[in-house]
Design an enzyme around this catalytic site. Structure first.
Site, mmCIF file in Angstrom:
data_model
loop_
_atom_site.group_PDB
_atom_site.id
_atom_site.type_symbol
_atom_site.label_atom_id
_atom_site.label_comp_id
_atom_site.label_asym_id
_atom_site.label_seq_id
_atom_site.Cartn_x
_atom_site.Cartn_y
_atom_site.Cartn_z
ATOM 1 N N ASP A 1 42.501 40.669 41.495
ATOM 2 C CA ASP A 1 43.758 41.248 41.013
ATOM 3 C C ASP A 1 43.789 41.296 39.479
ATOM 4 O OD1 ASP A 1 46.313 42.281 41.230
ATOM 5 O OD2 ASP A 1 47.032 40.704 42.571
ATOM 6 N N ASP B 1 50.777 48.638 45.919
ATOM 7 C CA ASP B 1 51.479 47.476 46.465
ATOM 8 C C ASP B 1 52.522 47.858 47.498
ATOM 9 O OD1 ASP B 1 50.213 45.333 45.472
ATOM 10 O OD2 ASP B 1 51.643 44.882 43.882
HETATM 11 C C1 DGJ Z 1 49.714 41.918 43.210
HETATM 12 C C2 DGJ Z 1 48.952 42.477 44.367
HETATM 13 O O1 DGJ Z 1 48.857 43.851 44.287
HETATM 14 C C3 DGJ Z 1 49.585 41.992 45.646
HETATM 15 O O2 DGJ Z 1 48.975 42.597 46.748
HETATM 16 C C4 DGJ Z 1 49.435 40.505 45.693
HETATM 17 O O3 DGJ Z 1 48.070 40.176 45.761
HETATM 18 C C5 DGJ Z 1 50.081 39.881 44.466
HETATM 19 N N1 DGJ Z 1 49.626 40.483 43.252
HETATM 20 C C6 DGJ Z 1 49.805 38.412 44.422
HETATM 21 O O4 DGJ Z 1 50.288 37.838 43.290
#
Ligand code: DGJ
Length: 692
Positions: free
Chosen positions: A438, A497
């Site tokens: 991430d 997301d």
């Molecule tokens: C952002 C990501 O895109 C989510 O899927 C998740 O992993 C969160 N961060 C976790 O903090």
């Protein structure tokens, strides 16, 4: 010196390399076999007039357009040596390796050498990059080096993308007028508003119609891609890294290489671009097939890690047919929320007294792989790492926070080594098959994006070399880092997301123009999407997550037995279809009704296909236009059958062929005439399977 003709898969590129820095005379449709004499005649015939109030020689738009050749548009090279701008360049050598070429040029004072590589792939994708070497004995300050390609006059309409968190890759169109349309990423990552793929086409070009030229910059840091037309005449598409003043200073003997500018031409609209780009990406950055069905814990439990709860989720996932269980954020020391602990990459003993072993054993005993979330380029101020090494924080401890976090300066060798070794230790201790990598903030430190991006590539490369069996997913608050630079080092993108199927329909459709579906994570979420709060029918959610690298992001322990059964059926369906979905040709229809979208995947041999007709809103007509199925073999006979969960429809009786259960028609009829469709209720999807 000569005129080169690079040809591949219906694309021609003609390069006039007679004496001066070569100029592209044509990049577009195949010109057929042309002998040397014809090519020379073509180059001579292409020499333009000398207009009034201009340079006194015919204008050339070379591989390095700039003021020295009369080009007053955006130059390809900007920089200086102690205040003196880079001089003009002259050609040294051209190597014709059709369908590739290498051009060497040098500055007239011989202090700079430029090497340009042009490659036309077997699929007709063109990629071009420059390398600039400082052969002088003082530093050369590089302000910018970009690649530019000419486009013809009829490429008069632009299509690129913008977006925001959970709404990435929203298309925007504009006419290409005189001026520069420059889309810039200054996020230290491409960003949610990344222009992504800049297309210039014949006005009104669509998925299946019109000639289109497109560029993408294979780079994960600051960058710009642009289109330009001016009163000078020639139009151009270009791209390059955005460099801050002083960011790249070439000491004597050092060189700078641009990212690849990836370019594609299509005579058959946007789908024709995907037809070149997808097989090329598949050959360049192959991913292991079949893509495992994933369960990701994020929207199921967030930071609330509890072994008993997670064990139940493992069992539910395994019962549904899931193949990879991914433990998301919240497992490392002190990480109870998003305000702390980034950098402390050890398993939290307070939550996991026996480490991750009990969970991983349960996952592997159930026959699934285990994946783990990390965010290695980041550091929280509230972390042991920041307390021990405040100097490793990019921009210093007072730098602006974003999601309460700061950036770890990977250009500090000790910081790089530390994070590499911590990740290596985890990958050594645990049987981890997958890292979700991430990156939840913009860099926001001027002049750092170049070195940070290079260090990221080095870090990913090192880990891949050490742990070749570990797959990596590029996630950046969802889809803020989806590019062909990082794709050489990762296997999957977290597309967005949002698991809201309505938003996902659009995000996936447009991200999928460049990226093949098997690289794009798409998960089945809760009935009420966590990000938007909108509720959607299970059928739409299942149909939306079916096509890509499929997964589930839902606390299955809370799903009803009926939902469980449908999910297990869907997983089985995905497994049956994925050999086709993840190797076939992606097709989309130009929607006569903006609320009705048709997309699909057709097997390379055109023996089978899967389509989805999706109503994103209320259709405009009681009898919507017939659904025409693109991409089939006109001369073969196909059977079309509905598939999966039937959609909710608004009608007294379905079309006759659906009542009969199937339609049997030649591909030509299916793609030219089409089939009547049921009146789908808003936010419903009809899946179809087509076989010979
Ligand atoms: C952002 C990501 O895109 C989510 O899927 C998740 O992993 C969160 N961060 C976790 O903090």
């Amino acid at each position: 010196m000569t005129v080169l003709h690079l040809r591949s898969a219906g694309v021609s590129l003609v390069l006039d390399a007679r004496g001066a820095v070569p100029a592209i005379l044509h990049w577009g449709s195949d010109l057929g076999e042309l002998g040397d004499a014809t090519l020379t005649a073509m180059a001579e015939a292409a020499v333009p007039a000398v207009p009034p109030s201009s340079v006194d020689v015919p204008l050339r738009f070379s591989l390095l357009p700039g003021p020295a050749e009369g080009w007053s548009g955006r130059p390809s090279l900007e920089g200086h040596r102690q205040g003196v701008p880079a001089p003009a360049f002259r050609l040294v050598e051209v190597q014709d390796q059709n369908p590739s070429a290498i051009v060497r040029a040098e500055s007239t004072d011989t202090t700079l050498e430029l090497t340009t590589e042009l490659e036309l792939s077997a699929q007709g994708v063109l990629r071009v990059r420059h390398r600039l070497e400082n052969r002088g004995d003082t530093d050369f300050d590089l302000a910018g080096l970009g690649v530019q390609l000419p486009i013809p006059e009829d490429a008069a309409e632009l299509l690129d993308f913008t977006g925001l968190w959970a709404h990435e890759r929203q298309p925007q169109r504009a006419p290409l007028r005189h001026g520069v349309w420059s889309r810039e990423s200054r996020h230290g990552r491409p960003g949610h508003d990344d222009a992504f793929l800049l297309m210039a086409g014949e006005p009104g070009f669509g998925f299946r119609r019109g000639r289109v030229w497109a560029v993408h910059l294979a780079w994960s840091g600051d960058k710009s891609i642009w289109a330009e037309r001016s009163a000078l005449g020639p139009g151009a598409l270009g791209g390059g890294e955005l460099l801050a003043p002083g960011e790249v200073r070439l000491a004597p003997g050092l060189s700078y290489e641009t990212p690849w500018l990836v370019a594609a031409f299509s005579e058959t609209g946007i789908d024709g671009l995907s037809d070149r780009l997808h097989p090329w990406i598949r050959s360049l950055s192959p991913v292991r097939l079949p893509r495992p069905v994933v369960l990701n814990t994020w929207e199921a439990v967030y930071f609330d890690h509890d072994l008993a709860v997670l064990n139940d989720l493992v069992d539910a996932a395994s019962a549904a047919g899931v193949e990879r269980f991914v433990l998301d954020d919240g497992w490392f020391t002190g990480r109870r929320d998003d305000r702390r602990a980034l950098g402390d990459w050890t398993v939290d003993p307070a939550v996991w007294p026996d480490g991750l072993h009990p969970l991983i054993s349960r996952v592997t005993a159930a026959g699934m792989e285990f994946g783990l979330w990390v965010e290695p380029e980041m550091i929280s101020l509230d972390s042991d790492l920041a307390r021990a090494h405040p100097s490793w924080i990019l921009g210093g401890p007072d730098a602006l926070t974003w999601r309460w976090q700061r950036v770890l300066d990977l250009s500090v060798p000790a910081a790089f080594d530390h994070v590499r070794d911590r990740l290596s230790a985890l990958l050594t201790e645990y049987p981890i098959a997958f890292l979700k990598w991430d990156h939840n903030r913009d860099l926001l430190t001027a002049g750092a994006a170049h070195r940070q991006t290079r260090a990221l590539y080095r870090l990913l490369g090192t880990l891949r070399a050490r742990f070749p069996h570990v797959e990596i997913e590029s996630c950046a608050s969802g889809g803020a880092r989806i590019d062909l630079g990082i794709l050489e080092l990762v296997d999957r993108f977290w597309t967005s997301d949002t698991n809201d199927p309505l938003d996902r329909q659009s995000i996936q459709r447009w991200t999928g123009v460049l990226i093949p579906p098997e690289y794009l994570g798409g998960h089945l979420g809760d009935a009420t999407a966590h990000v938007t709060g909108r509720s959607s029918a299970l059928g739409l959610r299942l149909a939306t997550a079916l096509f890509g690298s499929a997964g589930i992001e839902w606390n299955l322990t809370k799903a009803s037995p009926a939902e469980h059964a449908l999910i297990a059926e869907w997983v089985a369906l995905h497994k049956r279809l994925r050999p086709l979905l993840h190797t076939g040709r992606v097709v989309r229809a130009d929607a006569p009704d903006p609320a009705l979208h048709l997309h699909g995947v057709v097997a390379q041999d055109r023996s089978a296909a899967v389509y989805a007709l999706v109503a994103t809103g209320s259709p405009r007509a009681a009898l919507p236009p017939p659904m025409r199925l693109p991409g089939l073999d006109p001369d073969r006979l196909y059977t079309v059958r509905p598939l999966g969960t039937p959609p909710k429809v608004v009608q007294d009786a379905p079309p006759a062929w659906l009542t009969a259960g199937a339609a049997k028609l030649p591909g030509r009829v299916l793609s030219e005439v089409g089939l009547p469709v049921p009146l789908l209720a808003p936010e419903q999807a009809l899946l179809l399977e087509v076989n010979v």
